[in-house]
Structures are given as structure tokens and as C-alpha cells.
Design an enzyme around this catalytic site. Structure first.
Site, short mmCIF file in Angstrom:
data_model
loop_
_atom_site.label_atom_id
_atom_site.label_comp_id
_atom_site.label_asym_id
_atom_site.label_seq_id
_atom_site.Cartn_x
_atom_site.Cartn_y
_atom_site.Cartn_z
N SER A 179 0.79 -1.23 0.00
CA SER A 179 0.00 0.00 0.00
C SER A 179 0.83 1.28 0.00
O SER A 179 0.34 2.32 -0.42
CB SER A 179 -0.95 0.01 1.20
OG SER A 179 -0.24 -0.21 2.39
N HIS A 207 -5.26 -3.74 -2.03
CA HIS A 207 -4.99 -2.74 -3.07
C HIS A 207 -4.93 -3.36 -4.48
O HIS A 207 -4.56 -2.69 -5.43
CB HIS A 207 -3.68 -2.00 -2.77
CG HIS A 207 -3.82 -0.99 -1.69
ND1 HIS A 207 -4.34 0.26 -1.90
CD2 HIS A 207 -3.55 -1.06 -0.36
CE1 HIS A 207 -4.36 0.93 -0.76
NE2 HIS A 207 -3.89 0.15 0.20
N LYS A 238 -11.88 -0.03 -0.52
CA LYS A 238 -11.02 0.67 -1.47
C LYS A 238 -11.70 0.74 -2.84
O LYS A 238 -12.65 1.48 -2.99
CB LYS A 238 -9.65 0.02 -1.46
CG LYS A 238 -9.00 0.32 -0.11
CD LYS A 238 -7.67 -0.28 0.16
CE LYS A 238 -7.20 0.22 1.53
NZ LYS A 238 -6.44 -0.74 2.27
C1 LIG Z 1 -6.41 -0.95 3.74
C2 LIG Z 1 -5.86 -2.26 4.03
C3 LIG Z 1 -6.47 -3.10 4.95
C4 LIG Z 1 -7.62 -2.64 5.80
O1 LIG Z 1 -8.80 -2.59 5.09
P1 LIG Z 1 -10.07 -1.88 5.75
O2 LIG Z 1 -11.20 -2.46 5.04
O3 LIG Z 1 -9.89 -0.41 5.52
O4 LIG Z 1 -10.06 -2.22 7.20
C5 LIG Z 1 -5.96 -4.36 5.12
N1 LIG Z 1 -4.88 -4.79 4.42
C6 LIG Z 1 -4.26 -4.00 3.53
C7 LIG Z 1 -3.09 -4.53 2.78
C8 LIG Z 1 -4.72 -2.70 3.32
O5 LIG Z 1 -4.09 -1.92 2.45
#
Ligand SMILES: *Cc1c(COP(=O)(O)O)cnc(C)c1O
Length: 390
Positions: A179, A207, A238
Site C-alpha cells: 500500500s 490494493h 477501497k
Molecule cells: C487498507 C488495508 C487493509 C484494511 O482494510 P479496511 O477495510 O480499511 O479495514 C488491510 N490490508 C491492507 C493490505 C490494506 O491496504
């Protein structure tokens, strides 16, 4: 009890330029947002496909509220689950070409659910050194011993697997797209090494969903590893534009998670409007890959423009573009200057990234127009020159 120690801690964060200022947004999340009554170009959100304010998602949420209400009102194992939750899990399984899917409240919850349910005390986890915080927490909760391997380095992973006790249960865990750097785990090679040493394989595709693979089916689809990766964790917060966590994989694993994953057993499910909006998101992606294509076209255009100006965009090969700046202070100043020029892109500093690796993280979206991208490039150039980065 005196809380002076907290005041001191906060003061110290501010002095080190590590304090997180949380801005208040007064508009929907889109390519432009309003903060302090000021309209800004938005390059901050993980809204890859521009779905966070999509009319189809909104309509789906509203009609679901009318039919089913809002809250799930308890955990699913005790009070049952709605047809919508089932429908979403079926739609996601079909989309991801996985045997089965289970949803959680968030991606963070999914990692803390899946890892401790599958591996525990006396076992071994092999984890990429740059894995997401929620993976790290999931690993801690599992009580398994964690062996960190060098970032996206299957050779180092193999060396570590090789020297481990053959009889111990093992699990390899990696982010799909990282990320903060926007690089991609070589999942095909990681799969080969994991299976050679009899380790389970888990990938967190937060991502990669909506970004990689055919029509955004994710990293497993990108490497054509369907049925080989044991469990694929993800998020609907996301690219899907809503909120919610996912685990997709073999049906034995998904069934086990309904019995032993603690955030499933002890925390209420996603809300009904969230679920309905997620179903609408999956439908949009099933129908067409055009948003995913637009996202990549935009990202490639912006990256090429920034590189040409002389910016260091790190090792990214995805729509996450880090502008590598180094010191926290420079990154914070850069972000403030961008803001003053009408562009929102935040500085990412320690502890989210290592000390000395501060950056501006530019998040692309299918929602940006070419005019907006050109405007953004002009702003980056102006600020880059002013702060002597380029
Ligand atoms: C954003 C992210 C999460 C968390 O996801 P949410 O739904 O916002 O809790 C978990 N793992 C990775 C790799 C992320 O980038």
C-alpha cells in the site's frame, strides 16, 4: 490519574512532524472534495474506481434500507444473516472465481479473523517485512512465531522455509499490492516456494481488488492462481467504494472461519446498506472492465508526467504513486504547499513508513479527468520547484 504523559507524547509527535492532522471533508468523496469550504483536487482516497459516490451504489443502498432496514442487530452465528449478506458472498465468490467467500466488517477485521483461525501457538508464519499493520496484528493474535522475510523476495522466503522444522505447520502471508510503495508481490513464485515446503498461502489483496486482474478480479486472477492460493483476504473499502472485509478461498477454510474466526463470532456483520452497495459494485465490475482500464490510463499518464519532471516515484508499478521525499518535514511541507495550491495529497510519515522514507502518496482514480490530471501535474511541478525537489 494524570494524563500529562499523553500531552507530552502528542507534543513530541508534533515537534517531529509526525502528528496526524485529520481533515474534515464537507462533500462526497470524488476526484474533487471540499475541505474548509475550499474545493481541492483529491489524490488521497483509495477510491480507485470512483465508486464511493456512484449513483448505482447509492440507489442500491437506499432501496435495501427501505426493504431490510439498516443494522444486522447481532452477530450472524447467533441471530442469523440476511439474504443480502449471502447474495454478496455468492457474488464475490463468482467474481473472484473462488470456491467460497465470507465477509467481515472490514479488511482489518478480516486479517485478525483469518490468521488466528488458521494458525496458532507452536506454528510458524512467514511474513513479508512490509506487510500491512492488520496482518501484523493478526499474526500477533495467532500466537504463532513470526519469521519476517525480505520484501518481495521469494529466495529469502525459501531459505527461511528450508531451515524451519519440517513437522511444524506453516503459513506464508503477503500483501498483494503494497500500500505504501505500490509494488506487487511475485505471487506465482511465492506460491511455488510455499507449496514446495507444504506451507499454506494467504494473500491480502486490499490494493489489488478492482485494480489487478481481469475487470479488477485481483492478484490471484492476475497471476492465474485460482484454487492454488489457500486464502485471499481483501477489502470493500477501497476500489469497491464501500466498506467491508472479504476472505475468499477453499470451501473448507471458509466454513472453518464461520466456526472459529473471532470477529465473525463476536462482532456484528456489515450493515445492510453497505452490503447492498457492495453487491452493486461487484455488478459494475462484472459487467465491464472500463473503469479499471481508465484507472490504469490515468495512473500511467500521471506517473509518466511526474517522472519527466524529475520526481522519484519509487518502485511502484500500480496506480499508487509515491513521491519519495525522505524527511518527514519535507513531506509535510510538500503536502501543505499542495493544499495551498488546491490539491489534496497527504504526507505519509513514520510509523506508516520507515524513518527517512517519508513521501507524498498519490492515489489515482478512474474518476479523474484529463483536465484534472494536467492541472495536478502543474501543481506538482510548481511545488516541486519551490521546495527544490526537482
Ligand atoms: C487498507 C488495508 C487493509 C484494511 O482494510 P479496511 O477495510 O480499511 O479495514 C488491510 N490490508 C491492507 C493490505 C490494506 O491496504
Amino acid at each position: 490519574m494524570s494524563l500529562n504523559w499523553l500531552e507530552d507524547q502528542v507534543k513530541s509527535l508534533k515537534e517531529q512532524n509526525l502528528y496526524n492532522n485529520i481533515l474534515t471533508i464537507e462533500s462526497p468523496i470524488g476526484p474533487e472534495i471540499v475541505i474548509n469550504s475550499k474545493k481541492l483536487l483529491n489524490f488521497c482516497s483509495n477510491n480507485y474506481l470512483g465508486l464511493a459516490n456512484n449513483p448505482k451504489l447509492k440507489a442500491a443502498a437506499i432501496s435495501a434500507i427501505k426493504k431490510y432496514g439498516i443494522g444486522p442487530a447481532a452477530v450472524r452465528t447467533i441471530a442469523g444473516t440476511t439474504v443480502l449478506h449471502k447474495k454478496l458472498e455468492e457474488a464475490l465468490a463468482k467474481f473472484k472465481k473462488a470456491e467460497a467467500v465470507i465477509t467481515f466488517q472490514s479488511g482489518f477485521a478480516a486479517n485478525t479473523a483469518v490468521i488466528p483461525a488458521l494458525i496458532g501457538e507452536g506454528d510458524l508464519i512467514f511474513s513479508d517485512e512490509l506487510n500491512h499493520a492488520s496482518i501484523i496484528d493478526g499474526c500477533r493474535l495467532s500466537k504463532a512465531e513470526v519469521i519476517r522475510y525480505a520484501h518481495i523476495n521469494p529466495a529469502d522466503l525459501e531459505a527461511k522455509l528450508k531451515s524451519a522444522d519440517k513437522k511444524v505447520k506453516k503459513m506464508v502471508i503477503t500483501d498483494g499490492v503494497f500500500s505504501m510503495d505500490g509494488d506487487i508481490a511475485p505471487l506465482d513464485e511465492i506460491y511455488k516456494v510455499s507449496s514446495k515446503y507444504g506451507a499454506m498461502l494467504m494473500v491480502d489483496d486490499a490494493h489489488g481488488e478492482g485494480v489487478l486482474g481481469e475487470s479488477g478480479r485481483g492478484i490471484v486472477d492476475h497471476f492465474k492462481l485460482h484454487g492454488k492460493v489457500d486464502v485471499e483476504v481483501g477489502t470493500m473499502s477501497k476500489a469497491f467504494g464501500v466498506v467491508g472485509g472479504v476472505a475468499a478461498g477453499k470451501k473448507e477454510i471458509i466454513e472453518w472461519l464461520t466456526q472459529r474466526a473471532r470477529p465473525f463470532l463476536f462482532s456484528s456483520a456489515m450493515t445492510i446498506p453497505d452490503v447492498a452497495a457492495c453487491i452493486a459494485s461487484v455488478k459494475i465490475l462484472e459487467r465491464s472492465g472500463s473503469l479499471v482500464k481508465k484507472l490504469w490510463t490515468n495512473a500511467d499518464y500521471l506517473r509518466a508526467g511526474l517522472k519527466k519532471m524529475g520526481f522519484d516515484t519509487g518502485t511502484s508499478i500500480t496506480p499508487i504513486i509515491p513521491l519519495m521525499l525522505g524527511e518527514s518535514k519535507l513531506a509535510q511541507d510538500f503536502s501543505h504547499e499542495l493544499f495551498a495550491e488546491g490539491l489534496f495529497a497527504k504526507a505519509i510519515v513514520y510509523p506508516t513508513v520507515a524513518q527517512g522514507k517519508a513521501r507524498i502518496r498519490i492515489m489515482n482514480s478512474a474518476g479523474h479527468s484529463k483536465v484534472q490530471l494536467d492541472k495536478a501535474l502543474k501543481i506538482f511541478e510548481k511545488v516541486g520547484k519551490k521546495l527544490k525537489v526537482i
